[in-house]
Design an enzyme around this catalytic site. Structure first.
Site, PDB file in Angstrom:
ATOM      1  N   ASP A  83      -3.030  12.559 -27.007  1.00  0.00           N
ATOM      2  CA  ASP A  83      -3.438  12.454 -28.404  1.00  0.00           C
ATOM      3  C   ASP A  83      -2.747  13.607 -29.123  1.00  0.00           C
ATOM      4  O   ASP A  83      -3.107  14.771 -28.923  1.00  0.00           O
ATOM      5  CB  ASP A  83      -4.958  12.565 -28.520  1.00  0.00           C
ATOM      6  CG  ASP A  83      -5.450  12.546 -29.961  1.00  0.00           C
ATOM      7  OD1 ASP A  83      -4.612  12.557 -30.884  1.00  0.00           O
ATOM      8  OD2 ASP A  83      -6.675  12.537 -30.168  1.00  0.00           O
ATOM      9  N   SER A 164      10.917   7.671 -41.613  1.00  0.00           N
ATOM     10  CA  SER A 164      10.756   6.346 -42.220  1.00  0.00           C
ATOM     11  C   SER A 164      11.490   6.329 -43.551  1.00  0.00           C
ATOM     12  O   SER A 164      11.772   7.390 -44.129  1.00  0.00           O
ATOM     13  CB  SER A 164       9.272   6.063 -42.454  1.00  0.00           C
ATOM     14  OG  SER A 164       9.071   4.956 -43.304  1.00  0.00           O
ATOM     15  N   TYR A 176       0.685   8.118 -45.814  1.00  0.00           N
ATOM     16  CA  TYR A 176       1.878   7.822 -45.009  1.00  0.00           C
ATOM     17  C   TYR A 176       3.141   8.462 -45.589  1.00  0.00           C
ATOM     18  O   TYR A 176       3.823   9.233 -44.905  1.00  0.00           O
ATOM     19  CB  TYR A 176       2.065   6.313 -44.876  1.00  0.00           C
ATOM     20  CG  TYR A 176       3.225   5.938 -43.985  1.00  0.00           C
ATOM     21  CD1 TYR A 176       3.121   6.048 -42.595  1.00  0.00           C
ATOM     22  CD2 TYR A 176       4.433   5.495 -44.517  1.00  0.00           C
ATOM     23  CE1 TYR A 176       4.187   5.720 -41.771  1.00  0.00           C
ATOM     24  CE2 TYR A 176       5.504   5.164 -43.703  1.00  0.00           C
ATOM     25  CZ  TYR A 176       5.373   5.278 -42.332  1.00  0.00           C
ATOM     26  OH  TYR A 176       6.438   4.958 -41.523  1.00  0.00           O
ATOM     27  N   LYS A 180       5.563  11.557 -44.170  1.00  0.00           N
ATOM     28  CA  LYS A 180       6.954  11.329 -43.782  1.00  0.00           C
ATOM     29  C   LYS A 180       7.923  12.181 -44.598  1.00  0.00           C
ATOM     30  O   LYS A 180       8.955  12.622 -44.082  1.00  0.00           O
ATOM     31  CB  LYS A 180       7.302   9.842 -43.906  1.00  0.00           C
ATOM     32  CG  LYS A 180       6.582   8.960 -42.881  1.00  0.00           C
ATOM     33  CD  LYS A 180       6.935   9.360 -41.449  1.00  0.00           C
ATOM     34  CE  LYS A 180       6.331   8.415 -40.424  1.00  0.00           C
ATOM     35  NZ  LYS A 180       6.684   8.772 -39.033  1.00  0.00           N
TER      36      LYS A 180
END
Length: 319
Positions: A83, A164, A176, A180
């Site tokens: 993890d 990404s 997100y 990134k």
């Protein structure tokens, strides 16, 4: 004169491509560590590099993912449960890897683990909605990198960070894209720091791919769940038609995403095995022909093109 200039340019292009195709030797004595190997890019990468002869250490989040991967690969491949948001778990994994690789060090570190989190307008969200993607995609990546870095420096190896196109253009609210964008910044500073040690740092920027991370059905479910708990004021501003159309739009992305995950793994392969790897890789036609070019354009043009795809709000003046 113009003819000879053209000949020179063609020759330079040929030599450049030839240089990029030169490969390292003796991959069978090299160790690589990959995060996020339960499914998606990481799973395919682990299986691909195992077949090529690397000693692959694949980090999986779940026992079931680990078991399935071991059943499909050779005895060279080892798995660890990891993890990336658990600092002690990361430290133990790094110590285990150190014992495995010995004096050879770690040739490749592929930071692939990541999550999408919630994708919804920013004024629908709380700070907690941003926290999980940032913890996994950014702090998890940094934690793994810092703990594995001495082993990569020993091998004068490679670090590959999977970012990404969401690290170039923010096309939805949530954690997100911020995570990134931050990965891109960390990648750049790390690349410059590691230059003196002979460690090459590369960044891969995939476009839209069909993976568990980007499952449009799950993304739509999360968005609808948030909508149901919004205040009446926000619901009035957006309107019922907004949520209906935006969910349809989300589900519609399944028809044009890239389905060939090997496009990303090919970038990883080049970054790992080329004598002259690139610093950045774009994966997927959409990334190469639309997202990356758009990221270099003026903000006014970016906004115009991206907002054309947005669903109209019912009553944005109702504030």
């Amino acid at each position: 004169m113009l003819f000879w200039l053209l000949v020179l340019l063609i020759l330079c292009g040929f030599l450049w491509n030839y240089k990029r195709q030169l490969k390292i030797a003796n991959i069978t004595d090299k160790y690589i560590f990959i995060t996020g190997c339960d499914t998606g890019f990481g799973n395919l990468a682990a299986r691909t590099f195992d077949k090529k002869g690397f000693h692959v250490i694949a980090a999986c989040l779940t026992e079931s993912g680990s078991t399935a991967l071991k059943a499909e690969t050779s005895e060279r491949l080892h798995t660890v449960l990891l993890d990336v948001t658990d600092p002690e778990n990361v430290k133990r994994a790094a110590q285990w890897v150190k014992n495995q690789v010995g004096e050879k060090g770690l040739w490749g570190l592929i930071n692939n683990a990541g999550i999408l989190g919630v994708l919804a307008p920013n004024d629908w969200l709380t700070v907690e909605d941003y926290r999980e993607p940032v913890e996994v995609n950014l702090f998890g990546l940094i934690s793994v990198t810092l703990n594995m870095l001495p082993l990569v420096k020993k091998a004068r190896g490679r670090i590959i960070n999977v970012s990404s196109i969401g690290g170039r253009l923010a096309f939805g609210g949530g954690g997100y894209s911020p995570s990134k964008y931050a990965v891109e910044g960390f990648n750049d500073s790390l690349r410059r720091d590691m230059k003196a040690f002979g460690v090459h740092v590369a960044c891969i920027e995939p476009g839209l791919f069909k993976t568990n991370l980007s499952d449009p059905e799950k993304t739509a479910e999360k968005k609808l769940a948030i909508w149901k708990h919004l205040s009446p004021d926000i619901k009035q501003q957006y309107g019922e038609s907004y949520i209906e159309k935006s969910l349809e739009q989300l589900k519609g992305t399944a028809s044009f995403v890239n389905v060939d995950l090997s496009l990303v793994v090919e970038c990883m392969d080049h970054a790992l095995t080329s004598l002259f790897p690139k610093t950045r890789y774009a994966a997927g036609k959409d990334a190469k022909t639309f997202w990356i070019p758009l990221s270099h354009m003026p903000a006014v043009l970016q906004d115009f093109l991206l907002l054309k795809q947005k669903v109209e709000l019912a009553n944005p003046r109702a504030v």
